[in-house]
Design a protein around this motif. Structure first.
Motif, PDB file in Angstrom:
ATOM      1  N   ILE A   5       0.687  -1.121   0.041  1.00  0.00           N
ATOM      2  CA  ILE A   5      -0.044   0.058   0.113  1.00  0.00           C
ATOM      3  C   ILE A   5       0.998   1.130  -0.135  1.00  0.00           C
ATOM      4  O   ILE A   5       1.718   1.295   1.091  1.00  0.00           O
ATOM      5  CB  ILE A   5      -0.904   0.110   1.321  1.00  0.00           C
ATOM      6  CG1 ILE A   5      -1.729  -1.312   1.411  1.00  0.00           C
ATOM      7  CG2 ILE A   5      -1.820   1.178   1.327  1.00  0.00           C
ATOM      8  CD1 ILE A   5      -2.340  -1.725   2.605  1.00  0.00           C
ATOM      9  N   LYS A   6       0.743   2.080  -1.079  1.00  0.00           N
ATOM     10  CA  LYS A   6       1.799   3.190  -1.212  1.00  0.00           C
ATOM     11  C   LYS A   6       0.857   4.473  -1.207  1.00  0.00           C
ATOM     12  O   LYS A   6       0.273   4.774  -2.168  1.00  0.00           O
ATOM     13  CB  LYS A   6       2.529   3.137  -2.418  1.00  0.00           C
ATOM     14  CG  LYS A   6       3.625   3.731  -2.600  1.00  0.00           C
ATOM     15  CD  LYS A   6       4.619   3.374  -3.749  1.00  0.00           C
ATOM     16  CE  LYS A   6       5.884   4.178  -3.723  1.00  0.00           C
ATOM     17  NZ  LYS A   6       6.898   3.785  -5.002  1.00  0.00           N
ATOM     18  N   ASN A   7       1.054   5.433  -0.259  1.00  0.00           N
ATOM     19  CA  ASN A   7       0.494   6.822  -0.163  1.00  0.00           C
ATOM     20  C   ASN A   7      -0.682   6.634  -0.476  1.00  0.00           C
ATOM     21  O   ASN A   7      -1.253   7.456  -0.961  1.00  0.00           O
ATOM     22  CB  ASN A   7       1.194   7.499  -1.178  1.00  0.00           C
ATOM     23  CG  ASN A   7       2.742   7.743  -1.314  1.00  0.00           C
ATOM     24  OD1 ASN A   7       3.224   7.633   0.171  1.00  0.00           O
ATOM     25  ND2 ASN A   7       3.519   7.690  -2.211  1.00  0.00           N
ATOM     26  N   VAL A   8      -1.598   5.911   0.158  1.00  0.00           N
ATOM     27  CA  VAL A   8      -3.121   5.683   0.024  1.00  0.00           C
ATOM     28  C   VAL A   8      -3.796   6.655   0.926  1.00  0.00           C
ATOM     29  O   VAL A   8      -3.599   6.718   1.972  1.00  0.00           O
ATOM     30  CB  VAL A   8      -3.600   4.029   0.207  1.00  0.00           C
ATOM     31  CG1 VAL A   8      -4.924   4.179   0.392  1.00  0.00           C
ATOM     32  CG2 VAL A   8      -3.181   3.215  -1.108  1.00  0.00           C
ATOM     33  N   LEU A  23      -8.639   7.993   5.414  1.00  0.00           N
ATOM     34  CA  LEU A  23      -7.263   7.310   5.372  1.00  0.00           C
ATOM     35  C   LEU A  23      -6.391   8.595   4.885  1.00  0.00           C
ATOM     36  O   LEU A  23      -6.655   9.237   3.989  1.00  0.00           O
ATOM     37  CB  LEU A  23      -7.135   6.047   4.429  1.00  0.00           C
ATOM     38  CG  LEU A  23      -7.981   5.027   4.782  1.00  0.00           C
ATOM     39  CD1 LEU A  23      -7.567   3.984   3.479  1.00  0.00           C
ATOM     40  CD2 LEU A  23      -7.599   4.521   6.207  1.00  0.00           C
ATOM     41  N   LYS A  24      -5.218   8.474   5.215  1.00  0.00           N
ATOM     42  CA  LYS A  24      -4.161   9.746   5.115  1.00  0.00           C
ATOM     43  C   LYS A  24      -2.963   9.214   5.080  1.00  0.00           C
ATOM     44  O   LYS A  24      -2.291   8.709   5.898  1.00  0.00           O
ATOM     45  CB  LYS A  24      -4.314  10.579   6.270  1.00  0.00           C
ATOM     46  CG  LYS A  24      -5.581  11.294   6.450  1.00  0.00           C
ATOM     47  CD  LYS A  24      -5.593  11.833   7.790  1.00  0.00           C
ATOM     48  CE  LYS A  24      -7.065  12.210   8.366  1.00  0.00           C
ATOM     49  NZ  LYS A  24      -7.047  12.823   9.830  1.00  0.00           N
ATOM     50  N   ASP A  25      -2.478   9.199   3.687  1.00  0.00           N
ATOM     51  CA  ASP A  25      -0.878   8.693   3.421  1.00  0.00           C
ATOM     52  C   ASP A  25      -0.644   7.351   4.096  1.00  0.00           C
ATOM     53  O   ASP A  25       0.345   7.288   4.747  1.00  0.00           O
ATOM     54  CB  ASP A  25      -0.056   9.720   3.884  1.00  0.00           C
ATOM     55  CG  ASP A  25      -0.216  11.097   2.710  1.00  0.00           C
ATOM     56  OD1 ASP A  25      -0.306  10.872   1.739  1.00  0.00           O
ATOM     57  OD2 ASP A  25       0.032  12.051   3.397  1.00  0.00           O
ATOM     58  N   ILE A  26      -1.441   6.328   3.825  1.00  0.00           N
ATOM     59  CA  ILE A  26      -0.967   4.905   4.357  1.00  0.00           C
ATOM     60  C   ILE A  26       0.189   4.337   3.517  1.00  0.00           C
ATOM     61  O   ILE A  26      -0.037   4.240   2.419  1.00  0.00           O
ATOM     62  CB  ILE A  26      -2.312   4.020   4.416  1.00  0.00           C
ATOM     63  CG1 ILE A  26      -3.586   4.842   5.128  1.00  0.00           C
ATOM     64  CG2 ILE A  26      -2.018   2.804   4.904  1.00  0.00           C
ATOM     65  CD1 ILE A  26      -3.119   4.753   6.733  1.00  0.00           C
ATOM     66  N   ASN A  27       1.362   3.774   4.294  1.00  0.00           N
ATOM     67  CA  ASN A  27       2.130   3.101   3.446  1.00  0.00           C
ATOM     68  C   ASN A  27       2.557   1.813   4.212  1.00  0.00           C
ATOM     69  O   ASN A  27       2.992   1.897   5.561  1.00  0.00           O
ATOM     70  CB  ASN A  27       3.465   3.987   3.337  1.00  0.00           C
ATOM     71  CG  ASN A  27       3.271   5.124   2.371  1.00  0.00           C
ATOM     72  OD1 ASN A  27       3.624   4.713   1.324  1.00  0.00           O
ATOM     73  ND2 ASN A  27       3.080   6.233   2.827  1.00  0.00           N
ATOM     74  N   LEU A  28       2.117   0.536   3.818  1.00  0.00           N
ATOM     75  CA  LEU A  28       2.274  -0.493   4.375  1.00  0.00           C
ATOM     76  C   LEU A  28       2.686  -1.873   3.443  1.00  0.00           C
ATOM     77  O   LEU A  28       2.327  -1.617   2.261  1.00  0.00           O
ATOM     78  CB  LEU A  28       0.843  -1.203   4.965  1.00  0.00           C
ATOM     79  CG  LEU A  28       0.247  -0.269   6.030  1.00  0.00           C
ATOM     80  CD1 LEU A  28      -1.005  -0.760   6.564  1.00  0.00           C
ATOM     81  CD2 LEU A  28       1.337  -0.528   7.471  1.00  0.00           C
ATOM     82  N   GLU A  29       3.190  -2.703   3.881  1.00  0.00           N
ATOM     83  CA  GLU A  29       3.569  -3.968   3.243  1.00  0.00           C
ATOM     84  C   GLU A  29       3.200  -5.286   4.008  1.00  0.00           C
ATOM     85  O   GLU A  29       3.555  -5.345   5.213  1.00  0.00           O
ATOM     86  CB  GLU A  29       5.057  -4.075   2.742  1.00  0.00           C
ATOM     87  CG  GLU A  29       5.260  -5.161   1.653  1.00  0.00           C
ATOM     88  CD  GLU A  29       6.234  -5.115   0.789  1.00  0.00           C
ATOM     89  OE1 GLU A  29       6.613  -6.009  -0.125  1.00  0.00           O
ATOM     90  OE2 GLU A  29       6.909  -3.954   0.946  1.00  0.00           O
ATOM     91  N   ILE A  30       2.269  -5.827   3.400  1.00  0.00           N
ATOM     92  CA  ILE A  30       1.972  -7.107   4.056  1.00  0.00           C
ATOM     93  C   ILE A  30       2.604  -8.504   3.341  1.00  0.00           C
ATOM     94  O   ILE A  30       1.958  -8.808   2.310  1.00  0.00           O
ATOM     95  CB  ILE A  30       0.583  -7.485   4.316  1.00  0.00           C
ATOM     96  CG1 ILE A  30      -0.120  -6.155   5.042  1.00  0.00           C
ATOM     97  CG2 ILE A  30      -0.007  -8.790   5.052  1.00  0.00           C
ATOM     98  CD1 ILE A  30      -1.711  -5.985   5.156  1.00  0.00           C
TER      99      ILE A  30
END
Length: 280
Positions: A5-8, A23-30
């Motif tokens: 998830i990049k800058n979502v 949602l504000k600037d979400i950056n995650l990797e699962i």
């Protein structure tokens, strides 16, 4: 399988008087095979975030990558994504609609065109502890916990690589809750699938997950192992959350002079820590 998830960003009712930034600037990797707990108070963005993961909601900004492929790309199949990323909603028994349990669980794999859909349904029911005696029963005659299992089996029958569960134990008694979560934990280990568990129970996430993501006001506040996250119990309290009860017990023992490991997050870990201290 991984999801990045990049800058979502996501805004409800964009451009209207009711506009709300969920949602504000979400950056995650699962990554593949991880058991993730997603926690946060009501309105923190948890459910909005997980609905992005299988394309039910389209981000108003940023990108989401499934196995390195942009899910918003021209040639990307949302049908394929939804067969790989299974989402079980809160109170999933409201999704049950067929005449009997086996027909209900077979619906998903049949809709995806899977050969031997009924066999996949039987296997999924076995995985959630529902035997042949339930196949021809109406899903509406079952207990709350049994309905929940049938709904989860309906998603598992589609053989997802990722299983997202939004408060799967809401409204269940403690026995039903433990049975559901034990089954999910066993499935995660046996099949190596990725699981994202949305929960309000700190005890549940401490007991089952490898990693906790804490949401607050549409942003990621903490991201780490249960021990790492629950060390911030004071900050969690400030955003309307808490640590597991044993965390507070261990802190109190420490303050009273006991040489115990305050990182314990489960009853079993706390018992071991107290036993080690007493042996000293």
């Amino acid at each position: 399988m991984s999801i990045k998830i990049k800058n979502v960003n996501y805004t409800y009712a964009e451009g209207t008087a009711y506009e709300m930034h969920a949602l504000k600037d979400i950056n995650l990797e699962i990554p593949d095979g991880q058991f993730v707990g997603l926690i946060g108070h009501t309105g923190s963005g948890k459910s909005t975030l997980v609905q992005h993961l299988n394309g039910l909601i389209h981000a108003t900004g940023g990108r989401i990558y499934f196995n390195g492929r942009d899910i918003y790309g021209e040639n990307f199949s949302m049908k394929e994504l939804r067969s790989k990323v299974g989402l079980v909603f809160q109170y999933p028994e409201h999704q049950l609609f067929e005449i009997d349990v086996l027909t209900d669980v077979s619906f998903g794999p049949k809709n995806l065109g899977f050969p031997e859909a009924e066999e996949k349904a039987k296997e999924a029911l076995r995985m959630v502890g529902m035997g042949e005696e339930y196949y021809r029963r109406s899903p509406f005659e079952l207990s709350g916990g049994q309905k929940r299992r049938v709904a989860i089996a309906g998603v598992l029958a589609m053989e997802p690589q990722m299983l997202i569960l939004d408060e799967p134990t809401a409204g269940l008694d403690p026995k039903g809750r433990d049975e559901i979560l034990d089954q999910i934990s066993r499935l995660q280990k046996e099949r190596g699938i990725t699981v994202v568990l949305v929960s309000h129970s700190m005890e549940d996430v401490a007991r089952y997950v490898d990693r906790i993501i804490v949401m607050n006001q549409g942003q990621v506040r903490f991201d780490g192992t249960p021990k790492e996250v629950f060390r911030h119990f004071r900050e969690l309290e400030e955003i309307g959350l808490a640590a597991p009860q044993v965390t507070y017990l261990m802190q109190e023992l420490k303050e009273k002079g006991a040489d115990v490991d305050t990182d314990a997050t489960t009853v079993e870990e706390a018992a071991d820590a107290i036993e080690n201290w007493l042996r000293k």
